[in-house]
Write a protein that holds these residues in place. Sequence first.
Motif, PDB file in Angstrom:
ATOM      1  N   ALA A  42      14.282   9.963 -24.278  1.00 34.45           N
ATOM      2  CA  ALA A  42      12.893   9.461 -23.686  1.00 34.45           C
ATOM      3  C   ALA A  42      12.042   9.297 -24.667  1.00 34.45           C
ATOM      4  O   ALA A  42      12.383   9.454 -25.840  1.00 34.45           O
ATOM      5  N   TRP A  43      11.288   8.128 -24.356  1.00 37.97           N
ATOM      6  CA  TRP A  43      10.068   7.913 -25.213  1.00 37.97           C
ATOM      7  C   TRP A  43       8.805   9.066 -25.364  1.00 37.97           C
ATOM      8  O   TRP A  43       8.587   9.465 -24.207  1.00 37.97           O
ATOM      9  N   LEU A  44       8.596   9.273 -26.388  1.00 38.38           N
ATOM     10  CA  LEU A  44       7.785  10.428 -26.592  1.00 38.38           C
ATOM     11  C   LEU A  44       6.403   9.823 -27.007  1.00 38.38           C
ATOM     12  O   LEU A  44       6.132   8.988 -28.018  1.00 38.38           O
ATOM     13  N   LEU A  45       5.412   9.949 -26.403  1.00 43.73           N
ATOM     14  CA  LEU A  45       3.752   9.624 -26.908  1.00 43.73           C
ATOM     15  C   LEU A  45       3.203  10.702 -27.274  1.00 43.73           C
ATOM     16  O   LEU A  45       3.074  11.779 -26.775  1.00 43.73           O
ATOM     17  N   ARG A 304      11.418   0.075 -21.240  1.00 44.33           N
ATOM     18  CA  ARG A 304      12.086  -0.503 -19.739  1.00 44.33           C
ATOM     19  C   ARG A 304      12.136   0.072 -18.732  1.00 44.33           C
ATOM     20  O   ARG A 304      12.043   1.464 -18.716  1.00 44.33           O
ATOM     21  N   ARG A 305      12.215  -0.390 -17.711  1.00 47.75           N
ATOM     22  CA  ARG A 305      12.197   0.153 -16.207  1.00 47.75           C
ATOM     23  C   ARG A 305      13.383   0.945 -16.171  1.00 47.75           C
ATOM     24  O   ARG A 305      14.551   0.656 -16.713  1.00 47.75           O
ATOM     25  N   GLY A 306      13.119   2.269 -15.741  1.00 46.13           N
ATOM     26  CA  GLY A 306      14.097   3.213 -15.715  1.00 46.13           C
ATOM     27  C   GLY A 306      14.348   4.043 -17.021  1.00 46.13           C
ATOM     28  O   GLY A 306      14.867   5.300 -16.832  1.00 46.13           O
ATOM     29  N   ASP A 307      13.423   3.985 -17.967  1.00 47.60           N
ATOM     30  CA  ASP A 307      13.306   4.859 -19.148  1.00 47.60           C
ATOM     31  C   ASP A 307      12.368   6.091 -18.770  1.00 47.60           C
ATOM     32  O   ASP A 307      11.398   5.858 -17.888  1.00 47.60           O
ATOM     33  N   LEU A 308      12.801   6.982 -19.276  1.00 46.28           N
ATOM     34  CA  LEU A 308      12.007   8.384 -19.184  1.00 46.28           C
ATOM     35  C   LEU A 308      10.933   8.414 -20.252  1.00 46.28           C
ATOM     36  O   LEU A 308      11.252   8.007 -21.509  1.00 46.28           O
ATOM     37  N   VAL A 309       9.914   9.151 -19.817  1.00 48.69           N
ATOM     38  CA  VAL A 309       8.710   8.906 -20.907  1.00 48.69           C
ATOM     39  C   VAL A 309       8.084  10.333 -20.930  1.00 48.69           C
ATOM     40  O   VAL A 309       7.933  10.624 -19.856  1.00 48.69           O
ATOM     41  N   VAL A 310       7.911  10.980 -22.133  1.00 53.29           N
ATOM     42  CA  VAL A 310       7.427  12.529 -22.126  1.00 53.29           C
ATOM     43  C   VAL A 310       6.118  12.260 -23.130  1.00 53.29           C
ATOM     44  O   VAL A 310       6.056  10.978 -23.678  1.00 53.29           O
ATOM     45  N   PHE A 311       5.329  13.226 -23.418  1.00 48.00           N
ATOM     46  CA  PHE A 311       4.299  13.469 -23.787  1.00 48.00           C
ATOM     47  C   PHE A 311       3.866  14.753 -24.538  1.00 48.00           C
ATOM     48  O   PHE A 311       4.506  15.633 -23.939  1.00 48.00           O
ATOM     49  N   ASN A 312       3.094  14.693 -25.577  1.00 47.72           N
ATOM     50  CA  ASN A 312       2.620  15.948 -26.100  1.00 47.72           C
ATOM     51  C   ASN A 312       1.178  16.041 -26.306  1.00 47.72           C
ATOM     52  O   ASN A 312       0.554  15.317 -27.089  1.00 47.72           O
ATOM     53  N   LEU A 313       0.558  17.068 -25.490  1.00 49.00           N
ATOM     54  CA  LEU A 313      -0.664  17.200 -25.585  1.00 49.00           C
ATOM     55  C   LEU A 313      -1.350  17.804 -26.611  1.00 49.00           C
ATOM     56  O   LEU A 313      -2.550  17.398 -26.991  1.00 49.00           O
ATOM     57  N   PRO A 314      -0.781  18.571 -27.369  1.00 53.00           N
ATOM     58  CA  PRO A 314      -1.357  19.219 -28.505  1.00 53.00           C
ATOM     59  C   PRO A 314      -1.688  18.082 -29.788  1.00 53.00           C
ATOM     60  O   PRO A 314      -2.658  18.180 -30.423  1.00 53.00           O
ATOM     61  N   THR A 315      -0.840  17.006 -29.921  1.00 53.93           N
ATOM     62  CA  THR A 315      -0.907  16.140 -30.915  1.00 53.93           C
ATOM     63  C   THR A 315      -2.200  14.981 -30.398  1.00 53.93           C
ATOM     64  O   THR A 315      -2.843  14.593 -31.123  1.00 53.93           O
ATOM     65  N   ALA A 316      -2.088  14.825 -29.080  1.00 57.78           N
ATOM     66  CA  ALA A 316      -3.243  13.994 -28.368  1.00 57.78           C
ATOM     67  C   ALA A 316      -4.574  14.713 -28.597  1.00 57.78           C
ATOM     68  O   ALA A 316      -5.247  13.969 -28.974  1.00 57.78           O
ATOM     69  N   ASN A 317      -4.554  16.029 -28.377  1.00 59.03           N
ATOM     70  CA  ASN A 317      -5.744  16.427 -28.688  1.00 59.03           C
ATOM     71  C   ASN A 317      -6.446  16.838 -30.103  1.00 59.03           C
ATOM     72  O   ASN A 317      -7.560  16.987 -30.436  1.00 59.03           O
ATOM     73  N   ARG A 318      -5.677  16.454 -31.126  1.00 62.57           N
ATOM     74  CA  ARG A 318      -5.811  16.756 -32.451  1.00 62.57           C
ATOM     75  C   ARG A 318      -5.779  15.058 -32.983  1.00 62.57           C
ATOM     76  O   ARG A 318      -5.430  15.009 -34.190  1.00 62.57           O
TER      77      ARG A 318
END
Length: 403
Positions: A42-45, A304-318
């Motif tokens: 997945a792509w990590l944001l 790309r279409r069909g890729d998974l995307v995940v995210f990290n809220l602790p890094t976003a909030n800091r």
Amino acid sequence: MTSRTESPVDLRRTGFGPAPDAEAVRDGAGIARVPTPFGPPAWLLTRQADVRRMLGDADTFANGWTPDDLAGDVRRDPRQLSGDRSGNLLSLDPPEHTRLRKMLAGEFTVRRMRRLEPRIVEIVDDHLDALERSGTPADLVSQYALPIPSLVICELLGVPPGDQDEFQARTSAQLDIGQSEERRVALAAEALAYMQGLVARARREPGEDLIGMLIREHDDDLTNDELVGIANLLLVAGHETTANMLGLGTLALLRHPDQLARVRDDEDAVAPAVEELMRWLSIVSSGSPRLALRDVEIEGAAIRRGDLVVFNLPTANRDPAVVDDPERFDITRDGPPHVAFGHGVHHCLGAPLARMEMRIAFPALLRRFPTLHLATADSDDDREVDFATAHAIHGLERLPVAW
């Protein structure tokens, strides 16, 4: 024998903050390919602007995907842990998500939540009395932080008092991401069976609780599976999140005694303190992985279409692009934006209830026990604190305190 599994990158934590590998992504390219339990990477944001963009665009990033939507070797079907997703708002997309959330939204407004305030105050006072009677040392997690939100959400949903201990234990185990896949699937099935029984009883005799309201007012618009799914989500999400905030937040305040004193002595400081605790702690590390429905570019990366995307809220909030000196805990900040309750259509429905519980429980605890302190040999040593590092919702296993 089953073995414990390693936490995905987007769920890893270190102490109060994000894990170093997630921070390194944010401070570098901002986005990276990471492995997932499902098979395909997945792509990590990690930056707040990117997380907000993704969470705010339900037309591009979908929740309701299946293994058939993924390319590559799929090892895990997410429906193993969430059933068929009926009623689970966190796993649905509009318009199904919109239809169900609209039925619930009226019960979670700030005005409606204020009706619960006297009962929450009573529950908090009862547990403070019990703490005082039991004496020190005491475990603040099991004796205060966990039972208060658990009792509130159980009463809101009509869970019988005799079932609450069993429910708490099962929910905690479900959220332990170090548990084997087989164990978590079995726990999910147990939880679903319990909810089916709870809904069946409510159908026979609808009470004044939330499930009873849904049956009386929306029975023609809800399937039984949807009602079970809604109840299951609210019961789990409605107590574990606030419970971990109360435990971990108390530890954060104890580590910052000047700010603890403000929360204890100044009513006007409580609400800003809750927001800073939400930002700084970010106990919900991530959420449901999204599926890209079209090609899109983020931070120069071609998703790309069909890729998974995940995210990290602790890094976003800091994120230093959003918050000055983000590693510093400071309850006097002038409300920097945070995504601790999510963003977009999936912004936490229970945010008004969670805020109310924290605004009542934190100052009440500190005023009842003005000399509250950690009952450990070294109050500044993280090695003497049991962080729940393997849980999907970050918190503490226990918090020994004295007064």
